[in-house]
Design an enzyme around this catalytic site. Structure first.
Site, short mmCIF file in Angstrom:
data_model
loop_
_atom_site.label_atom_id
_atom_site.label_comp_id
_atom_site.label_asym_id
_atom_site.label_seq_id
_atom_site.Cartn_x
_atom_site.Cartn_y
_atom_site.Cartn_z
N ASP A 176 50.93 25.32 21.61
CA ASP A 176 51.41 23.95 21.57
C ASP A 176 50.43 23.09 22.35
OD1 ASP A 176 53.46 21.61 21.51
OD2 ASP A 176 54.47 23.23 20.46
N HIS B 255 51.50 18.16 18.11
CA HIS B 255 51.57 19.29 19.05
C HIS B 255 50.24 20.04 19.10
CE1 HIS B 255 55.92 19.04 19.88
NE2 HIS B 255 56.02 18.64 18.62
N GLU C 3 57.22 16.21 14.18
CA GLU C 3 57.14 15.24 15.28
C GLU C 3 55.79 14.51 15.36
OE1 GLU C 3 60.51 16.63 18.39
OE2 GLU C 3 58.54 17.56 18.68
#
Length: 604
Positions: A226, A279, A350
């Site tokens: 990540d 990410h 996201e």
């Protein structure tokens, strides 16, 4: 020529009979029928009989592990299930052996063999492989007979057999003759483990795989990295691990392959995830900082209109920079050579649009055509990345988080053969995805996120600066609302088990559910607590996706499941999986004494 595996251990022949069947396997088999003629002891030596084995001796090694566990555990179930109709408001301890012991003592008769008949020895461990099996032990037989379409179904039969054998009076027995016909409801049944926020050692990954095997879950979705760290060695770009937490917190190629091999030996697929394009800071920025945008910005959660990430630290791959795709191709190709599964998870969740304000490539791209939107930007990513992802092998199938299709900023044309993992808004998003024809992995945060409900981890959070609990009728961050965790409350096994994720779907939509996985994001998880965060709650999902949460009449069987999961927690611990305790042991030893409702049909 018959293939024989001999395992020899000295075991006393049983002379006792269980007053009631203590065994209550988890997950519950689809069909199980117990006889009544009394216990069947196991011979001092038990041999595996099969006409062959796989090239890597999957069956032989699995039987060795099964038998060694049976012998070393000498398992005695800690709690006995009682029929609901005989519920006693004044519970007594576990029943003693029956007074009729002498009537059913078997002179000289014992289980000598486990005979396995596999139809297709060459079936690979891939999505949709047949995992069905039958297991039969009859009165007068000296053989446990197992049939399976594939070796992977036979492994599940061994897992069930291991739970059927208990220690009684110093001997190992199967309590009664038994017939089982079993198969999973869903082909995808798993957990998601995050090693990007905190590192999880290979030893602890093995422990999770043991838990998966014991509960018949068959997928480890491995979220490798990540923004916070890149813990995976890449030959092509060894500098990526400069963003590992330390030299000790890096997975070598051998580590990755060992995890895959350990999992495969237990019938578990390992599906890797490299989260892209969001990410994505650590690792990538070491190769070329020009392909990562906004990495040096303040993540700005305290000024939400300016935020560049939903959590520290920010960083996303630059979608317009052509160098991005060259480096992505190299990393993805190298990892595809290590992970043999046909499925590969490529993230997609996201996206933060503010992050791209820091990219000259993106801002110039927008300036070239004023009609372009962020949806067009995401479509650019799909159009340029998906061909790279498909190129790894002809059988490649991709998995993405649902955001790429359902978020406010999404791609308008995402191929329908990409599997969507649904994590937000529960039934609503599952309905939208299946209606549009996508196959779906259910990971709804409202029901299946195991890290939720433990408070937020970001520091100097002024929302905790309250001297009393607010009015519960006015939900706030601290109390009466999300409790300092965006996805609170804590997901208990009951919440997981009672999730009917096909509710309101048409028959056609329901066919698009390929299964479910329960994620554990690791912001507050490492080796110390990873096992008790996964277990035994993941076992609730295991039964939900194997045989369901309802009986033949369609009623919820939550009450009956209680003793299964309480007993299974003890079983996990006995097998070295450090599962959390969920009740006082009194509740385990006194079945249903800790139920909330005396009316045992309350949960239906």
């Amino acid at each position: 020529m018959t293939f024989t595996r001999l395992c020899t251990v000295l075991i006393a022949v049983s002379s006792s009979v269980a007053a009631a069947v203590k065994v209550n396997p988890l997950p519950a088999p689809r069909h199980i029928s117990w006889g009544h003629s009394g216990p069947i002891p196991l011979s001092p030596s038990v041999s595996l009989l099969a006409d062959r084995d796989t090239s890597d001796s999957i069956l032989t090694n699995a039987w060795d592990r099964t038998w060694n566990s049976i012998v070393s555990l000498q398992w005695v179930p800690a709690g006995v299930e009682k029929p609901i109709s005989s519920f006693d408001p004044f519970p007594t301890p576990t029943p003693s052996p029956s007074a009729d012991v002498g009537k059913t003592k078997r002179a000289g008769l014992s289980i000598d063999f486990v005979e396995v008949d596999v139809q297709d020895w060459d079936a690979d461990l891939q999505h949709g492989v047949d995992e069905s099996y039958t297991l039969e032990v009859r009165d007068g037989w000296n053989t446990v007979k197992i049939t399976a379409k594939t070796v992977w179904g036979a492994l599940h039969a061994f897992t069930t057999f291991q739970q059927l054998v208990i220690s009684e009076g110093g001997a190992l027995i199967i309590e009664q003759p038994v017939q089982i016909r079993d198969a999973p409801l869903y082909p995808y049944r798993g957990i998601m483990m995050d090693t990007g926020r905190n590192f999880i050692s290979v030893r602890k990954i093995y422990e999770q795989l043991d838990g998966l095997s014991l509960s018949k879950l068959n997928v480890l979705h491995w979220h490798l990295d990540d923004t916070q760290s890149w813990p995976v060695h890449i030959d092509t770009y060894p500098e990526m691990t400069k963003d590992a937490y330390s030299a000790r917190e890096i997975y070598s190629h051998d580590d990755l392959r060992n995890v895959v091999a350990y999992a495969r030996a237990r019938g578990i697929r390992v599906i890797p995830e490299v989260d892209m394009p969001a990410h994505s800071a650590s690792g990538w920025q070491q190769v070329d900082p020009d392909i990562v945008t906004c990495a040096n910005s303040w993540w700005s959660n305290d000024n939400w209109p300016l935020h560049t990430a939903v959590q520290p630290n920010p960083g996303q791959l630059d979608i317009i920079n052509p160098k991005t795709y060259d480096i992505v191709r190299d990393v993805y190709t190298e990892l595809s050579d290590i992970f043999p599964d046909d499925w590969f998870h490529v993230g997609g969740d996201e996206i933060n649009t503010n992050c791209y304000n820091f990219s000259t490539y993106v801002t110039e791209w927008f300036a070239e055509d004023k009609s372009r939107t962020y949806n067009d930007l995401l479509q650019h990513w799909v159009d340029h990345s998906v061909p790279i992802f498909r190129s790894a092998r002809e059988s490649r199938r991709l998995v993405m988080w649902e955001d790429v299709v359902l978020s406010a900023e999404h791609a308008d044309d995402v191929p329908e053969d990409i599997v969507m993992q649904s994590w937000n808004l529960g039934l609503e998003n599952i309905g939208k995805l299946t209606e549009r024809g996508y196959d779906v992995i259910v990971s709804s945060s409202d029901f299946l996120y195991l890290d939720c409900g433990r408070g937020g981890y970001v520091t100097n959070d002024i929302r905790y600066n309250e001297m009393s609990n607010p009015d519960p009728d006015t939900p706030s961050f601290n109390y009466g609302g999300i409790g300092g965790s965006w996805c609170a409350p804590y997901k208990t096994w009951q919440r997981i088990y009672n999730y009917d994720f096909t509710q309101n779907l048409t028959e056609s939509q329901a066919k698009h559910i390929v299964g479910a996985a329960t994620p554990l994001w690791s912001e507050q998880v490492d080796d110390v607590n990873v096992s008790n965060m996964f277990w035994p709650r993941a076992a609730a999902l295991a039964e939900l996706v194997w045989s369901g949460n309802r009986d033949a009449k369609g009623n919820k069987r939550t009450t009956l499941f209680t003793q299964r999961i309480l007993n299974f927690r003890e079983y996990l611990v006995a097998n070295g999986v450090m599962a959390a305790t969920v009740v006082p042991k009194y509740c385990l030893q006194h079945p249903h004494a800790c139920d909330l409702y005396y009316d045992q049909t309350a949960i239906q």
